[in-house]
Design a protein around this motif. Structure first.
Motif, PDB file in Angstrom:
ATOM      1  N   SER A   1       0.834  -1.207   0.000  1.00 24.85           N
ATOM      2  CA  SER A   1       0.000   0.000   0.000  1.00 24.85           C
ATOM      3  C   SER A   1       0.864   1.249   0.000  1.00 24.85           C
ATOM      4  N   SER A   2       1.989   1.214   0.691  1.00 25.63           N
ATOM      5  CA  SER A   2       2.910   2.361   0.674  1.00 25.63           C
ATOM      6  C   SER A   2       3.521   2.544  -0.709  1.00 25.63           C
TER       7      SER A   2
ATOM      8  N   PHE B   1       2.316   1.440  -3.607  1.00 32.32           N
ATOM      9  CA  PHE B   1       1.292   1.847  -4.568  1.00 32.32           C
ATOM     10  C   PHE B   1       0.848   3.293  -4.358  1.00 32.32           C
ATOM     11  N   ALA B   2       0.880   3.768  -3.108  1.00 32.58           N
ATOM     12  CA  ALA B   2       0.540   5.175  -2.869  1.00 32.58           C
ATOM     13  C   ALA B   2       1.564   6.088  -3.540  1.00 32.58           C
ATOM     14  N   ILE B   3       2.834   5.749  -3.400  1.00 33.52           N
ATOM     15  CA  ILE B   3       3.892   6.551  -4.022  1.00 33.52           C
ATOM     16  C   ILE B   3       3.808   6.460  -5.541  1.00 33.52           C
TER      17      ILE B   3
ATOM     18  N   GLY C   1       1.187   5.641  -7.283  1.00 29.25           N
ATOM     19  CA  GLY C   1      -0.058   6.285  -7.694  1.00 29.25           C
ATOM     20  C   GLY C   1       0.083   7.787  -7.802  1.00 29.25           C
ATOM     21  N   LEU C   2       0.760   8.393  -6.849  1.00 29.65           N
ATOM     22  CA  LEU C   2       0.989   9.841  -6.921  1.00 29.65           C
ATOM     23  C   LEU C   2       1.867  10.190  -8.112  1.00 29.65           C
TER      24      LEU C   2
ATOM     25  N   TRP D   1      -0.093  10.572 -15.767  1.00 23.48           N
ATOM     26  CA  TRP D   1      -0.993   9.472 -16.122  1.00 23.48           C
ATOM     27  C   TRP D   1      -0.920   9.127 -17.598  1.00 23.48           C
TER      28      TRP D   1
END
Length: 173
Positions: A82-83, A85-87, A89-90, A96
Motif C-alpha cells: 500500500s505504501s 502503490f501510494a507513491i 499512484g501519486l 498518467w
C-alpha cells in the motif's frame, strides 16, 4: 551455516522450484510474443519491449510467491504494497498519460491492424493526418507525412480516433 540450511531446506527447495518455473514461463512468454510479432510482421524491437513488460510483471509475482514461501506475514506485505502503490499512484497521477500510452502500446502490439509502412489517415475533430507509419514505439507512433514532416502521435489517442487504411506497404513503392 549448516544448521540454518538444514532448518530451511524446504523453503530453499521451494524457492528454487519457483525460480525455475519463473525462468521457464519467461522463456515461454518470450517465444510466444516473438511468434506473434513474427506472424504479424512486427518489428523485433517492439516484441522485445512487450516481452520485457511481461517479464517484469512475472518477476514481481515471483517475488511475492517467494515472500510467502519464507513466511512473510500478509499484514506486513499489505503495508509495504500500500505504501509503494501510494507513491507510485501519486507519481503516475502526475504523469498518467505515460502509463496510458504504455498500456496502449501493448494493446497496439496485439491488436493494431496496421503495420510499419502502411499509409493511414487519422480522423480527428479539428484535423486529419494522412501519413505513412514509420515506427510504433512504447509511447507514440511516428508518422511521416507526404511533405516529409515527422508527426508523433500518442498511442492512447490512436486507440480513441478513427483510423483508415489508405495504402498497404506504402514504403515499398
Amino acid at each position: 551455516m549448516l544448521d540454518y540450511l538444514s532448518q530451511h531446506l524446504d523453503k530453499i527447495i521451494n524457492t528454487a522450484i519457483v525460480l525455475i518455473v519463473f525462468f521457464v514461463f519467461q522463456l515461454i512468454i518470450g517465444i510466444i510474443i516473438r511468434a506473434i510479432g513474427k506472424s504479424r510482421k512486427i518489428l523485433v524491437s517492439r516484441a522485445k519491449i512487450v516481452a520485457r513488460y511481461f517479464s517484469v510483471s512475472l518477476f514481481l509475482i515471483t517475488l511475492l510467491i517467494i515472500a510467502f514461501i519464507f513466511g512473510i506475514d500478509v499484514d506486513d506485505l499489505v503495508v509495504v504494497f500500500s505504501s509503494i502503490f501510494a507513491i507510485i499512484g501519486l507519481a503516475l497521477f502526475a504523469s498518467w498519460s505515460i502509463l496510458s500510452n504504455v498500456t496502449s502500446g501493448i494493446i497496439l502490439f496485439f491488436s493494431f491492424p496496421y503495420k510499419i509502412g502502411d499509409k493511414i489517415k487519422i480522423h480527428d475533430k479539428e484535423f486529419e493526418i494522412e501519413a505513412i507509419i514509420e515506427d510504433i514505439r512504447s509511447y507514440q507512433i511516428h508518422l511521416r507525412k507526404d511533405n516529409g514532416d515527422l508527426v508523433t502521435y500518442p498511442n492512447n489517442m490512436l486507440l480513441q480516433k478513427a483510423v483508415t487504411l489508405i495504402e498497404k506497404d506504402a514504403l515499398d513503392k
